[in-house]
Design an enzyme around this catalytic site. Structure first.
Site, PDB file in Angstrom:
ATOM      1  CD1 TRP A   1      41.019  33.971  50.393  1.00  0.00           C
ATOM      2  CD2 TRP A   1      41.422  32.731  48.351  1.00  0.00           C
ATOM      3  NE1 TRP A   1      40.120  32.944  50.333  1.00  0.00           N
ATOM      4  CE2 TRP A   1      40.469  32.233  49.252  1.00  0.00           C
ATOM      5  CE3 TRP A   1      41.781  31.804  47.346  1.00  0.00           C
ATOM      6  CZ2 TRP A   1      39.773  30.982  48.832  1.00  0.00           C
ATOM      7  CZ3 TRP A   1      41.184  30.774  46.881  1.00  0.00           C
ATOM      8  CH2 TRP A   1      40.381  30.335  47.786  1.00  0.00           C
TER       9      TRP A   1
ATOM     10  CB  SER B   1      38.451  38.478  56.569  1.00  0.00           C
ATOM     11  OG  SER B   1      38.803  38.002  55.382  1.00  0.00           O
TER      12      SER B   1
ATOM     13  CE  LYS C   1      33.836  37.101  52.847  1.00  0.00           C
ATOM     14  NZ  LYS C   1      34.878  37.012  51.826  1.00  0.00           N
TER      15      LYS C   1
ATOM     16  CG  HIS D   1      43.457  37.851  54.660  1.00  0.00           C
ATOM     17  ND1 HIS D   1      42.663  38.669  54.048  1.00  0.00           N
ATOM     18  CD2 HIS D   1      42.758  37.195  55.765  1.00  0.00           C
ATOM     19  CE1 HIS D   1      41.155  38.066  54.595  1.00  0.00           C
ATOM     20  NE2 HIS D   1      41.480  37.609  55.554  1.00  0.00           N
TER      21      HIS D   1
END
Ligand code: GCU
Length: 393
Positions: free
Chosen positions: A321, A230, A234, A372
């Protein structure tokens, strides 16, 4: 009165909720910047042209418009082993806890690295470094607490070294205190509208961990992977884009500002991420909220910056998302750069089916069932991917 207030709050929230697009049909038409066309419209035809022209140009563009510029120097770095246990995990691993002190402008910040080395491997072992954005209990050095987020035993048993540091050492994940980490050493970056913020700081932290791993005799310095989930995913991508000492990168459920294409505006948008997490990206990135087409980059170009190294993107069906399809498309659109190195494409023209990982390709991908998270299933694929590419290809 109370009911009226509740109703008003509810009504105020509705437009926001509706603004998040989860419908493929509502993805706007978009054109991605061509990886092989430089800003001054010169076509890149060879890997040398890529490496000398376009690659540095893209690194600059990502720094200036998305993640912010990273520090280029520090005056000192010191490694101190603060704890060790040669017979951790019932003798299967050698635990080292290392404090990495980085000094610049007479100030020092410390990154705390936890490292387990596999005892059954006699030579240097390949390694995974996790950028830990969850609770510290997930990387418990005592192993009293075990978590599938960092299944250290599983990696050790497969002959991998496994390392982690917590993001808060590099930059607290908080919009009011994020500067109380590495940014204390670089006030000029904090003042600049293209200076790094937390994601840049976390990526920088991973590179300092790599500084240590480079001189750890029991780690194969040519086989170190960086992984993040997550927001950590990144940072892992931005880290590996800049720091080519990382031989492989895994980005799990990283979504916007990670593996997924901003121009699709699917799930979390640039506008939304900058509003909720104003401390993650460089201030300039805010200009692109509801204005993605103006971005000089998109995330396929971040994938391209990994070339020719293996990169794996893990996604989950219920994690809309983070736009699983947009993440696949980012990988797909990096293929032309891998081709410059004679590396073949991701062997699937369309998004692979659920639970059908693509491992035997330098551009790896899976869409797993579920939500997630970073799970044991994910790690199983990442280990298979690393074994495949580190051992044979
Ligand atoms: C939020 C955020 C995401 C991020 C995620 C996480 O959902 O909007 O961009 O990836 O948190 O880090 O778990």
């Amino acid at each position: 009165m109370k009911t009226v207030t509740c109703l008003l709050v509810f009504l105020m929230l509705i437009p926001k909720v509706q603004a998040q697009n989860y419908e493929e049909a509502k993805v706007p038409a978009y054109t991605l910047p061509d990886p092989l066309l430089s800003l001054n419209k010169v076509r890149i035809k060879t890997k040398t042209e890529w490496e000398t022209t376009r690659r540095p140009e893209l690194l600059r563009l990502f720094a200036d418009h998305v993640y912010g510029r990273s520090p280029t120097a520090y005056s000192d770095i010191k490694f101190t082993v603060t704890n060790e246990n040669k017979v951790a995990m019932e003798g299967r691993a050698y635990l080292k806890e290392v404090r990495i002190d980085v000094t610049q402008h007479q100030k020092t910040v410390a990154i705390h690295l936890i490292l387990f080395l596999p005892n059954r491997v006699s030579g240097p072992a390949p390694a995974f470094l996790l950028i830990n954005n969850r609770g510290k209990e997930n990387t418990d050095p005592t192993r009293a607490t075990k978590s599938d987020f960092w299944p250290a035993e599983m990696l050790i048993d497969q002959g991998f070294a496994v390392a982690a540091f917590h993001v808060s050492d590099a930059a607290p994940d908080d919009k009011t205190t994020f500067q109380n980490g590495v940014l204390q050493l670089y006030p000029d970056l904090l003042a600049a509208d293209n200076g790094m913020r937390t994601l840049g700081a976390w990526a920088w932290g991973a590179s300092r961990a790599m500084d240590y791993l480079q001189q750890e005799a029991r780690v194969d310095k040519n086989k170190v992977a960086v992984i993040g989930h997550s927001r950590g995913g990144k940072a892992a991508l931005w880290c590996a884009a800049q720091d080519q000492r990382f031989a492989l990168v895994v980005s799990n459920c990283s979504g916007t500002g990670g593996a997924s294409l901003a121009r699709r505006q699917f799930g979390e948008t640039v506008q939304r991420i900058n509003t909720t997490f104003p401390h993650w990206f460089t201030p300039k990135y805010k200009q692109y909220g509801d204005n993605e087409a103006a971005l000089p980059v998109d995330q396929h170009l971040l994938m391209a910056l990994m070339a020719p190294r293996p990169v794996y993107v893990g996604t989950a069906v219920e994690d809309r998302w983070a736009d699983p399809l947009g993440s696949f498309l980012a990988l797909k659109n990096a293929e032309t750069v891998y081709a410059l190195y004679g590396v073949g494409p991701l062997p699937s023209a369309t998004q692979p089916q659920v639970n059908t990982p693509v491992i035997e390709s330098r551009l790896g991908y899976h869409l797993r069932e579920g939500v997630h998270n970073l799970t044991r299933y994910d790690w199983t694929q990442y280990l298979a991917f690393a074994r495949y590419h580190f051992e044979k290809h």
